[in-house]
Design a protein around this motif. Structure first.
Motif, mmCIF file in Angstrom:
data_model
loop_
_atom_site.group_PDB
_atom_site.id
_atom_site.type_symbol
_atom_site.label_atom_id
_atom_site.label_comp_id
_atom_site.label_asym_id
_atom_site.label_seq_id
_atom_site.Cartn_x
_atom_site.Cartn_y
_atom_site.Cartn_z
ATOM 1 N N VAL A 123 0.840 -1.205 0.000
ATOM 2 C CA VAL A 123 0.000 0.000 0.000
ATOM 3 C C VAL A 123 0.876 1.257 0.000
ATOM 4 C CG1 VAL A 123 -1.940 -1.130 1.135
ATOM 5 C CG2 VAL A 123 -0.200 -0.022 2.542
ATOM 6 N N GLN A 124 2.120 1.137 -0.475
ATOM 7 C CA GLN A 124 3.055 2.252 -0.406
ATOM 8 C C GLN A 124 2.907 3.257 -1.539
ATOM 9 O OE1 GLN A 124 4.999 3.223 2.088
ATOM 10 N NE2 GLN A 124 4.037 1.541 3.181
ATOM 11 N N THR A 125 2.308 2.868 -2.644
ATOM 12 C CA THR A 125 2.049 3.797 -3.741
ATOM 13 C C THR A 125 0.602 3.622 -4.172
ATOM 14 O OG1 THR A 125 2.620 2.283 -5.549
ATOM 15 C CG2 THR A 125 4.442 3.515 -4.534
ATOM 16 N N ILE A 126 0.085 4.602 -4.902
ATOM 17 C CA ILE A 126 -1.299 4.505 -5.334
ATOM 18 C C ILE A 126 -1.473 3.374 -6.345
ATOM 19 C CG2 ILE A 126 -1.108 6.221 -7.196
ATOM 20 C CD1 ILE A 126 -3.930 7.209 -6.326
ATOM 21 N N SER A 127 -0.476 3.148 -7.183
ATOM 22 C CA SER A 127 -0.588 2.070 -8.175
ATOM 23 C C SER A 127 -0.566 0.704 -7.492
ATOM 24 C CB SER A 127 0.537 2.167 -9.204
ATOM 25 O OG SER A 127 1.801 2.032 -8.604
ATOM 26 N N LYS A 128 0.278 0.547 -6.474
ATOM 27 C CA LYS A 128 0.313 -0.738 -5.757
ATOM 28 C C LYS A 128 -0.952 -0.938 -4.938
ATOM 29 C CE LYS A 128 5.337 -1.180 -5.562
ATOM 30 N NZ LYS A 128 6.552 -1.243 -4.702
ATOM 31 N N SER A 129 -1.513 0.138 -4.421
ATOM 32 C CA SER A 129 -2.775 0.032 -3.689
ATOM 33 C C SER A 129 -3.900 -0.399 -4.622
ATOM 34 C CB SER A 129 -3.116 1.366 -3.030
ATOM 35 O OG SER A 129 -2.132 1.727 -2.086
ATOM 36 N N ARG A 130 -3.877 0.098 -5.868
ATOM 37 C CA ARG A 130 -4.858 -0.337 -6.857
ATOM 38 C C ARG A 130 -4.733 -1.845 -7.115
ATOM 39 N NH1 ARG A 130 -2.689 3.904 -10.325
ATOM 40 N NH2 ARG A 130 -3.809 5.866 -10.021
ATOM 41 N N GLN A 131 -3.487 -2.292 -7.261
ATOM 42 C CA GLN A 131 -3.262 -3.720 -7.505
ATOM 43 C C GLN A 131 -3.776 -4.553 -6.340
ATOM 44 O OE1 GLN A 131 0.920 -4.287 -8.419
ATOM 45 N NE2 GLN A 131 0.914 -2.568 -9.849
ATOM 46 N N ALA A 132 -3.511 -4.078 -5.119
ATOM 47 C CA ALA A 132 -4.000 -4.798 -3.940
ATOM 48 C C ALA A 132 -5.526 -4.819 -3.922
ATOM 49 C CB ALA A 132 -3.461 -4.142 -2.671
ATOM 50 N N SER A 133 -6.140 -3.705 -4.317
ATOM 51 C CA SER A 133 -7.598 -3.618 -4.348
ATOM 52 C C SER A 133 -8.200 -4.632 -5.311
ATOM 53 C CB SER A 133 -8.027 -2.201 -4.742
ATOM 54 O OG SER A 133 -9.428 -2.097 -4.807
ATOM 55 N N ILE A 134 -7.585 -4.781 -6.471
ATOM 56 C CA ILE A 134 -8.079 -5.759 -7.442
ATOM 57 C C ILE A 134 -8.023 -7.159 -6.853
ATOM 58 C CG2 ILE A 134 -7.566 -6.851 -9.664
ATOM 59 C CD1 ILE A 134 -6.619 -4.067 -10.620
#
Length: 353
Positions: A123-134
């Protein structure tokens, strides 16, 4: 022309930028901001992106427009302090600087644990948070989510997923005897009770030794999990760790009272990259950024910079879903609806800065 380059459009870099343009910036100064994203993102809300309770638009803020500010969007691949230039991926020409503000933030610290980087979500970047959300929101009912780390980020991620997906099984791995070791015992107890009431399992005294696809090993026991989210510590950005400057035990660059690198005083460091007696936070980075902006504005006008005022933190706030929270306000522990409302108020102010 004098050129100021700000690398990183986070809380520290943006507050420095605002102070520069609000403090009579000389006309012979050009500011270049380099960031991987074409917007400032509110990192304190990435937990909600991960849980799927907020959209991207809710945690993005447009960069300010100004005749003397130019933006370059891309991935920084080299900070050449000797030749005073920055290289950006897919950009042929390097960007030179007269003054540099380093605000690249932090990245996950995997503590050398095999497989942690490859098989956990971040959850350290917005792009990685998006990936985690998916990953989280594509799970079928009754799937297992494991959150490694019971600090502020881990607590917010686990509680928000619980509110977003009551059908999932959620466990939280805590290295110590109680969650939120940096907070008051009253807060720790309140949060533990919240998780118990909301059917989130906490594994205290955890020690993750290895991670593989769909499984991790904790104190020698293999535990299956459909999604594993890593919130067990951070370290400065890898480019910052590689710079030839003196650093502290956390690999952060040691700075003087003006946030300058003592060996190269045209370079300033802010936020998670700068050594400090305070714990890293968005609030701390923002205050440091304001100080740097005023200091550099003085220098650019040919004035002696004023010694920055001491840092006074107002506290730290965390959420437990949409209507509950915890934290410290003016050194006093607070729990319940009040800190949750206060956190929402801080977010509102940030969006309207």
């Amino acid at each position: 022309m004098k050129r100021v380059v700000i690398i990183g459009g986070g809380y520290g870099g943006m507050n420095a930028l605002h102070q520069l343009i609000d403090n009579y910036l000389p006309k012979d100064v050009e500011i270049i901001v380099i960031d991987r994203n074409p917007y400032h993102s509110l990192k304190t809300e990435f937990y909600a992106i991960t849980a799927g309770t907020k959209s991207d638009k809710e945690v993005r803020i447009e960069f300010p427009e100004h005749d003397q500010i130019h933006y370059i969007f891309g991935e920084i691949i080299e900070i050449d302090t000797e030749n005073e230039r920055i290289r950006v991926k897919n950009k042929e020409d390097a960007i030179s600087f007269d003054y540099l503000i380093i605000g690249l933030g932090c990245e996950d610290n995997y503590h050398g644990i095999q497989g942690a980087m490859e098989y956990t979500e971040s959850v350290q970047t917005i792009s990685k948070s998006r990936q985690a959300s998916i990953k989280v929101n594509n799970l079928p009912a009754y799937s297992q989510v494991s959150v490694v780390g019971a600090g502020l980020s881990g607590i917010e991620v686990a509680s928000e997923i619980r509110e977003s997906r009551p059908d999932l099984n959620i466990r939280l791995l805590d290295r110590g005897a109680s969650v939120l070791s940096a907070f008051d015992e009253k807060v720790q107890s309140y949060v533990e009770d919240w998780f118990q009431r909301n059917d989130v399992k906490i594994l205290h005294h955890s020690n993750v030794e290895l991670v593989a696809e769909g499984i991790f090993y904790n104190n020698g026991e293999g535990i299956l999990s459909d999604v594993i989210i890593w919130t067990a510590g951070v370290r400065p950005h890898y480019l910052v760790r590689s710079l030839p400057f003196e650093k502290d035990r956390q690999e952060k660059i040691i700075v003087n009272d003006f946030y300058q690198v003592p060996a190269q005083q045209n370079i300033f460091v802010v936020g998670d990259c700068a050594s400090s007696t305070y714990s890293p936070s968005a609030q701390l980075a923002g205050i440091q950024g304001e100080h740097i902006g005023r200091i550099l504005a003085d220098i650019l006008r040919g004035e002696d910079p004023k010694m920055p005022k001491g840092i006074k933190l107002k506290g730290q706030l965390g959420s437990l879903g949409k209507s509950d929270g915890f934290g410290s306000m003016y050194q006093k522990p607070v729990t319940g609806l009040l800190p949750r409302l206060a956190k929402s108020g801080v977010l509102w102010l940030s969006k309207r800065h």
